[in-house]
Write a protein that holds these residues in place. Structure first.
Motif, PDB file in Angstrom:
ATOM      1  N   GLU A  76       7.174  -9.877  43.057  1.00 39.72           N
ATOM      2  CA  GLU A  76       7.631 -10.239  44.563  1.00 39.72           C
ATOM      3  C   GLU A  76       6.972 -11.309  44.244  1.00 39.72           C
ATOM      4  OE1 GLU A  76       6.304  -7.942  48.358  1.00 39.72           O
ATOM      5  OE2 GLU A  76       4.696  -8.558  47.435  1.00 39.72           O
ATOM      6  N   GLU A 111      11.628 -14.546  57.927  1.00 40.75           N
ATOM      7  CA  GLU A 111      11.393 -13.205  57.784  1.00 40.75           C
ATOM      8  C   GLU A 111      12.722 -12.802  56.320  1.00 40.75           C
ATOM      9  OE1 GLU A 111       8.675 -11.062  58.432  1.00 40.75           O
ATOM     10  OE2 GLU A 111       7.931 -12.677  59.505  1.00 40.75           O
ATOM     11  N   PRO A 112      12.208 -11.948  55.427  1.00 45.06           N
ATOM     12  CA  PRO A 112      11.052 -11.850  54.779  1.00 45.06           C
ATOM     13  C   PRO A 112      10.205 -12.904  54.743  1.00 45.06           C
ATOM     14  CG  PRO A 112      12.681 -11.189  53.674  1.00 45.06           C
ATOM     15  CD  PRO A 112      13.225 -11.598  54.407  1.00 45.06           C
ATOM     16  N   VAL A 158      10.693 -11.697  48.578  1.00 47.47           N
ATOM     17  CA  VAL A 158      11.362 -11.189  48.489  1.00 47.47           C
ATOM     18  C   VAL A 158      11.568 -10.419  46.629  1.00 47.47           C
ATOM     19  CG1 VAL A 158      12.977 -12.464  49.602  1.00 47.47           C
ATOM     20  CG2 VAL A 158      12.042 -13.035  47.753  1.00 47.47           C
ATOM     21  N   SER A 162      20.056 -17.935  59.450  1.00 42.17           N
ATOM     22  CA  SER A 162      19.810 -17.188  58.948  1.00 42.17           C
ATOM     23  C   SER A 162      20.318 -17.731  56.757  1.00 42.17           C
ATOM     24  CB  SER A 162      21.194 -15.721  58.500  1.00 42.17           C
ATOM     25  OG  SER A 162      21.336 -14.952  57.092  1.00 42.17           O
ATOM     26  N   SER A 207      18.799 -11.171  39.758  1.00 41.05           N
ATOM     27  CA  SER A 207      19.203  -9.992  41.245  1.00 41.05           C
ATOM     28  C   SER A 207      18.001 -10.051  42.112  1.00 41.05           C
ATOM     29  CB  SER A 207      19.488  -8.997  41.649  1.00 41.05           C
ATOM     30  OG  SER A 207      18.584  -7.915  40.707  1.00 41.05           O
ATOM     31  N   ASN A 222      16.697  -8.528  45.804  1.00 41.66           N
ATOM     32  CA  ASN A 222      16.152  -7.049  46.561  1.00 41.66           C
ATOM     33  C   ASN A 222      16.932  -8.321  48.608  1.00 41.66           C
ATOM     34  OD1 ASN A 222      14.330  -8.699  47.910  1.00 41.66           O
ATOM     35  ND2 ASN A 222      13.324  -6.738  48.336  1.00 41.66           N
ATOM     36  N   THR A 223      17.059  -8.889  48.880  1.00 38.63           N
ATOM     37  CA  THR A 223      17.911  -9.058  50.254  1.00 38.63           C
ATOM     38  C   THR A 223      18.237 -10.757  49.835  1.00 38.63           C
ATOM     39  OG1 THR A 223      17.638  -9.983  52.452  1.00 38.63           O
ATOM     40  CG2 THR A 223      15.972 -10.748  50.509  1.00 38.63           C
ATOM     41  N   SER A 224      19.398 -10.810  50.135  1.00 42.60           N
ATOM     42  CA  SER A 224      20.595 -11.992  49.879  1.00 42.60           C
ATOM     43  C   SER A 224      20.255 -13.369  50.992  1.00 42.60           C
ATOM     44  CB  SER A 224      21.992 -12.018  49.976  1.00 42.60           C
ATOM     45  OG  SER A 224      22.432 -11.458  51.519  1.00 42.60           O
ATOM     46  N   VAL A 250      17.111 -15.012  53.673  1.00 41.68           N
ATOM     47  CA  VAL A 250      15.918 -14.623  55.077  1.00 41.68           C
ATOM     48  C   VAL A 250      16.593 -15.586  56.420  1.00 41.68           C
ATOM     49  CG1 VAL A 250      14.187 -14.952  53.154  1.00 41.68           C
ATOM     50  CG2 VAL A 250      15.782 -17.020  54.074  1.00 41.68           C
TER      51      VAL A 250
END
Length: 286
Positions: A109, A133-134, A137, A169, A181, A183-185, A187
């Motif tokens: 993380e 947010e977040p 990552v 964004s 990779s 877990n989100t593309s 924030v």
């Protein structure tokens, strides 16, 4: 005719607990044989097709060099091309070999670092902090590369003359992208921009601090009002109980002075106190 075309080099067979720790070319140059009109057709449609050489890493351990022409000769089924192309792959022109290094897949993380400079327009202000947010990552990649990483950064953001709330964004990426990779593309960056206004608050008790035990003092008046300046929407949400007005005896009291300007601790979204009502308080030592 013989002609050279760039085709994708695709990876398969890498188990979920393994990761690449070196970049592999995304395409290779291959020499084909075919009719002249096929060349035109291939140039136009090949990028949209499934054409490519598949590099199977199922048996790869640690480090291995793949000599592409030998690999193609041993695994002709790993060259994928639509049947209607009528092209024959003769040999790989470049690169002649591909070096592959595989190690344990890890996850970590990371903090998201955003450098944002948001300048409100005249008569407006930023209320609170800029929010991301977040703000953390999860990143997946080779254990050796993740070991020393603590954060991931996005390109700096600079916006001026802002007179409305900000919501942007921001895409996230970690280079080299082939090895990681996320877990989100993206924030979300948000900022609360409000017009500046003033509101009066009454009957705020005055708090005395750091008064010695052997000293008896009184404050006149015991309650005070103030005019606060800040984000208007925020001010309209507040009550007198949200403000702290105090007098620090140890820091401010002197024997030859009776009238003092108190100190206010302001809630979030309040810029300053324009004035106290009354403008000063009296400290009487008995």
């Amino acid at each position: 005719y013989f002609f050279d075309l760039d085709i994708p080099l695709r990876i398969e067979g890498l188990s979920n607990d393994k990761a690449l720790n070196n970049e592999i070319p995304k395409s290779i140059k291959a020499r084909f044989r075919g009719k002249g009109h096929t060349l035109l057709w291939a140039n136009m449609t090949m990028p949209l097709s499934e054409t490519g050489l598949v590099l199977d890493l199922t048996r790869t351990k640690n480090t291995q060099v793949y000599y592409l022409n030998d690999y193609f000769a041993q695994h002709p089924d790993k060259f994928i091309i639509p049947r209607d192309y009528n092209l024959d792959l003769i040999h790989i022109v470049e690169p002649e070999s591909v070096w592959v290094s595989v190690e344990k897949m890890s996850q970590k993380e990371l903090n998201v670092n955003v450098q944002a400079d948001i300048v409100p327009a005249l008569g407006y202000m930023l209320v609170g902090d800029i929010s991301v947010e977040p703000n953390k990552v999860m990143v997946y990649g080779p254990v050796s590369l993740l070991a020393n990483m603590t954060s991931i950064s996005v390109p700096p953001v600079s916006i001026s003359d802002v007179n409305a709330d900000v919501s942007i964004s921001l895409p996230l990426s970690l280079e080299p992208s082939q090895l990681f990779s996320l877990n989100t593309s993206a924030v979300a960056l948000t900022a609360d921009i409000q017009s500046i206004g003033s509101v009066e608050f009454q009957n705020i008790p005055i708090r005395l601090e750091n008064v010695p035990r052997n000293v008896e003092i009184s404050v006149i008046p015991q309650f005070i009002g103030l005019e606060a300046e800040g984000g208007l929407d925020r001010l309209l949400e507040l009550n007198a109980e949200d403000f702290i007005v105090k007098f620090d005896y140890r820091e401010n009291w002197t024997p030859d002075k009776q009238m003092y300007l108190p100190e206010a601790i302001l809630p979030m979204g309040v810029q300053r106190v324009n004035r106290f009502i009354p403008d000063k308080i009296e400290i009487v030592q008995k």
